[in-house]
Design a protein around this motif. Structure first.
Motif, PDB file in Angstrom:
ATOM      1  N   ASN A  59       0.832  -1.202   0.000  1.00 24.35           N
ATOM      2  CA  ASN A  59       0.000   0.000   0.000  1.00 24.35           C
ATOM      3  C   ASN A  59       0.871   1.258   0.000  1.00 24.35           C
ATOM      4  N   ILE A  60       0.257   2.410  -0.228  1.00 27.33           N
ATOM      5  CA  ILE A  60       0.974   3.650  -0.487  1.00 27.33           C
ATOM      6  C   ILE A  60       1.840   4.098   0.683  1.00 27.33           C
ATOM      7  N   THR A  61       1.482   3.707   1.918  1.00 31.33           N
ATOM      8  CA  THR A  61       2.276   4.157   3.069  1.00 31.33           C
ATOM      9  C   THR A  61       3.606   3.436   3.183  1.00 31.33           C
ATOM     10  N   MET A  62       3.827   2.404   2.384  1.00 38.24           N
ATOM     11  CA  MET A  62       5.120   1.733   2.390  1.00 38.24           C
ATOM     12  C   MET A  62       6.205   2.594   1.754  1.00 38.24           C
ATOM     13  N   VAL A  63       5.808   3.755   1.235  1.00 33.99           N
ATOM     14  CA  VAL A  63       6.776   4.700   0.676  1.00 33.99           C
ATOM     15  C   VAL A  63       7.476   5.511   1.759  1.00 33.99           C
ATOM     16  N   LEU A  64       6.935   5.484   2.977  1.00 34.21           N
ATOM     17  CA  LEU A  64       7.503   6.279   4.066  1.00 34.21           C
ATOM     18  C   LEU A  64       8.950   5.875   4.354  1.00 34.21           C
ATOM     19  N   LYS A  65       9.779   6.860   4.608  1.00 35.55           N
ATOM     20  CA  LYS A  65      11.208   6.650   4.881  1.00 35.55           C
ATOM     21  C   LYS A  65      11.483   6.877   6.364  1.00 35.55           C
ATOM     22  N   ASP A  66      10.976   5.996   7.213  1.00 37.82           N
ATOM     23  CA  ASP A  66      11.175   6.157   8.650  1.00 37.82           C
ATOM     24  C   ASP A  66      12.205   5.180   9.201  1.00 37.82           C
ATOM     25  N   TYR A  67      13.074   4.655   8.336  1.00 34.45           N
ATOM     26  CA  TYR A  67      14.250   3.901   8.759  1.00 34.45           C
ATOM     27  C   TYR A  67      15.484   4.699   8.370  1.00 34.45           C
ATOM     28  N   PHE A  68      16.457   4.685   9.258  1.00 31.38           N
ATOM     29  CA  PHE A  68      17.599   5.555   9.060  1.00 31.38           C
ATOM     30  C   PHE A  68      18.900   4.785   9.229  1.00 31.38           C
ATOM     31  N   ASP A  69      19.798   5.001   8.292  1.00 30.24           N
ATOM     32  CA  ASP A  69      21.149   4.463   8.347  1.00 30.24           C
ATOM     33  C   ASP A  69      22.098   5.660   8.394  1.00 30.24           C
ATOM     34  N   GLY A  70      22.369   6.102   9.610  1.00 31.62           N
ATOM     35  CA  GLY A  70      23.124   7.342   9.779  1.00 31.62           C
ATOM     36  C   GLY A  70      22.260   8.518   9.353  1.00 31.62           C
ATOM     37  N   GLU A  71      22.727   9.257   8.384  1.00 31.76           N
ATOM     38  CA  GLU A  71      21.967  10.398   7.875  1.00 31.76           C
ATOM     39  C   GLU A  71      21.042  10.021   6.731  1.00 31.76           C
ATOM     40  N   GLN A  72      21.167   8.799   6.263  1.00 29.07           N
ATOM     41  CA  GLN A  72      20.382   8.374   5.113  1.00 29.07           C
ATOM     42  C   GLN A  72      19.079   7.729   5.555  1.00 29.07           C
ATOM     43  N   SER A  73      17.983   8.184   5.005  1.00 23.98           N
ATOM     44  CA  SER A  73      16.670   7.606   5.298  1.00 23.98           C
ATOM     45  C   SER A  73      16.366   6.498   4.294  1.00 23.98           C
ATOM     46  N   GLU A  89      13.435   3.806   2.698  1.00 24.48           N
ATOM     47  CA  GLU A  89      12.012   3.565   2.466  1.00 24.48           C
ATOM     48  C   GLU A  89      11.589   2.215   3.024  1.00 24.48           C
ATOM     49  N   ARG A  90      10.402   2.136   3.561  1.00 30.39           N
ATOM     50  CA  ARG A  90       9.888   0.880   4.118  1.00 30.39           C
ATOM     51  C   ARG A  90       9.926  -0.249   3.095  1.00 30.39           C
ATOM     52  N   MET A  91       9.471   0.022   1.893  1.00 28.04           N
ATOM     53  CA  MET A  91       9.431  -1.011   0.871  1.00 28.04           C
ATOM     54  C   MET A  91      10.827  -1.451   0.460  1.00 28.04           C
ATOM     55  N   SER A  92      11.745  -0.537   0.314  1.00 26.87           N
ATOM     56  CA  SER A  92      13.107  -0.889  -0.076  1.00 26.87           C
ATOM     57  C   SER A  92      13.763  -1.785   0.958  1.00 26.87           C
ATOM     58  N   LEU A  93      13.575  -1.459   2.236  1.00 28.33           N
ATOM     59  CA  LEU A  93      14.149  -2.269   3.300  1.00 28.33           C
ATOM     60  C   LEU A  93      13.508  -3.658   3.324  1.00 28.33           C
ATOM     61  N   THR A  94      12.205  -3.715   3.125  1.00 25.56           N
ATOM     62  CA  THR A  94      11.501  -4.997   3.112  1.00 25.56           C
ATOM     63  C   THR A  94      12.034  -5.906   2.017  1.00 25.56           C
ATOM     64  N   LYS A  95      12.184  -5.394   0.821  1.00 23.95           N
ATOM     65  CA  LYS A  95      12.669  -6.186  -0.300  1.00 23.95           C
ATOM     66  C   LYS A  95      14.103  -6.668  -0.070  1.00 23.95           C
ATOM     67  N   GLU A  96      14.933  -5.802   0.453  1.00 28.50           N
ATOM     68  CA  GLU A  96      16.334  -6.162   0.674  1.00 28.50           C
ATOM     69  C   GLU A  96      16.472  -7.285   1.693  1.00 28.50           C
ATOM     70  N   LEU A  97      15.793  -7.142   2.836  1.00 32.13           N
ATOM     71  CA  LEU A  97      15.950  -8.129   3.897  1.00 32.13           C
ATOM     72  C   LEU A  97      15.227  -9.435   3.577  1.00 32.13           C
ATOM     73  N   LEU A  98      14.094  -9.367   2.885  1.00 34.26           N
ATOM     74  CA  LEU A  98      13.413 -10.600   2.482  1.00 34.26           C
ATOM     75  C   LEU A  98      14.267 -11.385   1.481  1.00 34.26           C
ATOM     76  N   SER A  99      14.937 -10.687   0.608  1.00 33.52           N
ATOM     77  CA  SER A  99      15.802 -11.355  -0.357  1.00 33.52           C
ATOM     78  C   SER A  99      16.942 -12.084   0.342  1.00 33.52           C
ATOM     79  N   GLU A 100      17.534 -11.456   1.356  1.00 35.66           N
ATOM     80  CA  GLU A 100      18.589 -12.103   2.130  1.00 35.66           C
ATOM     81  C   GLU A 100      18.042 -13.296   2.911  1.00 35.66           C
ATOM     82  N   PHE A 101      16.832 -13.137   3.439  1.00 36.03           N
ATOM     83  CA  PHE A 101      16.192 -14.221   4.200  1.00 36.03           C
ATOM     84  C   PHE A 101      15.943 -15.434   3.318  1.00 36.03           C
ATOM     85  N   VAL A 102      15.475 -15.211   2.114  1.00 35.02           N
ATOM     86  CA  VAL A 102      15.201 -16.300   1.177  1.00 35.02           C
ATOM     87  C   VAL A 102      16.484 -17.031   0.807  1.00 35.02           C
TER      88      VAL A 102
END
Length: 330
Positions: free
Chosen positions: A107-121, A123-136
């Motif tokens: 859904n559209i709220t997955m665009v929110l960038k409320d995860y932070f790596d230092g100064e870099q924010s 996106e919820r969806m980007s983090l989800t895809k990255e970690l799920l790919s590693e999990f698989v």
């Protein structure tokens, strides 16, 4: 050293009383045994008179009784399949008996960038895809399926054991792929109806719980999923509160994750809720799910080394049977 003895088919032993009854009746009636070989006949004019002068040879040789009884008893024991169990060995098993369904909210709220790596924010969806790919990539279970939580939801990938295909399907997930809003209850029902498995089915649902639709409550759908044999784990993605600076950096209209709702859904689905507050906690949640399934669902398989005894019984029984019909009686 022998560890144990056993009979694999004990019901065949019920034939033993029938064998004894057969032999008892044969002895009482003095019935002749059938001749298995054709006897040569000599044509001689005085044969009839000579036959009256010579004593008759008994048709039934006494020694046959015991040999036949013993051989038939051995055949019955062979049918019962006696074995000796020796030491057992543990079978190597690198695969957990788990079929996994990944249910990803788009859904559209997955665009929110409320995860932070230092100064870099991030996106919820980007983090989800990255970690799920590693999990698989490190998943040790059986098969993986992928569904999109949306309005309406749909299958993105059926069950497959091709990890590369799953990772490729995850990389193709996009925001609003299933629409701007989500129907959580319909998504859970889709999993229950379309992912059939005889193994331990596990569902990992990644959602921020925002902007949900549907006439049926997600708790009811999760309960139906559990009744169908699935275990539902929920990973709540997104923060519950942010500082003013973080809110400004998150973008869009900030919508916090509804932990209360997702906790009820996870419990109704016989699973647990994990709140991915940070990237590390998201990764820990996936590792915990994997380890819990391995510990709770995986059973150590052991193979007992069996030495069969029935071939010897058959050989001895055949030898006695041959001896009974070839040996001449006195």
């Amino acid at each position: 050293m022998f560890s144990d003895w056993d009979i694999l088919q004990p019901l065949w032993l019920l034939l033993t009383p029938l064998i004894l009854l057969l032999f008892g009746r044969r002895i009482r009636t003095d019935a002749p045994w059938p001749n298995l070989m054709h006897r040569e006949r000599i044509r001689y004019p005085l044969y009839g008179e000579l036959a009256h002068e010579q004593p008759e040879v008994a048709n039934v040789q006494p020694h046959r009784e015991g040999l036949l009884l013993f051989s038939l008893t051995l055949f019955t024991l062979a049918l019962a399949q006696p074995v000796i169990f020796r030491d057992s060995i543990e079978l190597p098993d690198q695969q957990d008996p788990v079929d996994l369904v990944l249910l990803v909210d788009t859904n559209i709220t997955m665009v929110l960038k409320d995860y932070f790596d230092g100064e870099q924010s991030i996106e919820r969806m980007s983090l989800t895809k990255e970690l799920l790919s590693e999990f698989v990539e490190g998943f040790q279970g059986n098969r993986i399926g992928l569904s999109i939580m949306g309005n309406p939801p749909f299958h993105w990938l059926p069950f497959t054991d091709d990890r590369e295909a799953v990772r490729h399907a995850i990389s193709r997930i996009r925001l609003t792929l299933g629409g701007r809003l989500s129907d959580m209850s319909a998504s859970l029902k889709l999993v229950s109806d379309h992912y059939s498995t005889d193994l331990n089915p596990v569902v990992v649902m990644v959602t921020d719980s925002s902007m949900q639709l549907g006439q049926t409550s997600p708790q009811t759908a999760a309960k139906s999923l559990a009744d169908a044999g699935f275990t539902l784990y929920v990973i709540a993605i997104g923060s519950t509160e942010l500082s003013q600076e973080q809110r400004a950096r998150a973008g869009f209209v900030y919508d916090p994750v509804d932990l209360s709702l997702l906790d009820e859904v996870a419990k109704a689905g016989a699973g647990k809720l994990f709140h991915a507050l940070t990237r590390d906690t998201f990764e820990e949640a996936l590792q915990t799910i994997s380890s819990e399934q391995r510990r709770d669902k995986r059973s150590i398989q052991r193979l007992s080394l069996v030495e069969p005894l029935y071939p010897w019984l058959i050989l001895i029984g055949l030898a006695l049977l041959i001896l009974a019909f070839t040996r001449r009686g006195g």
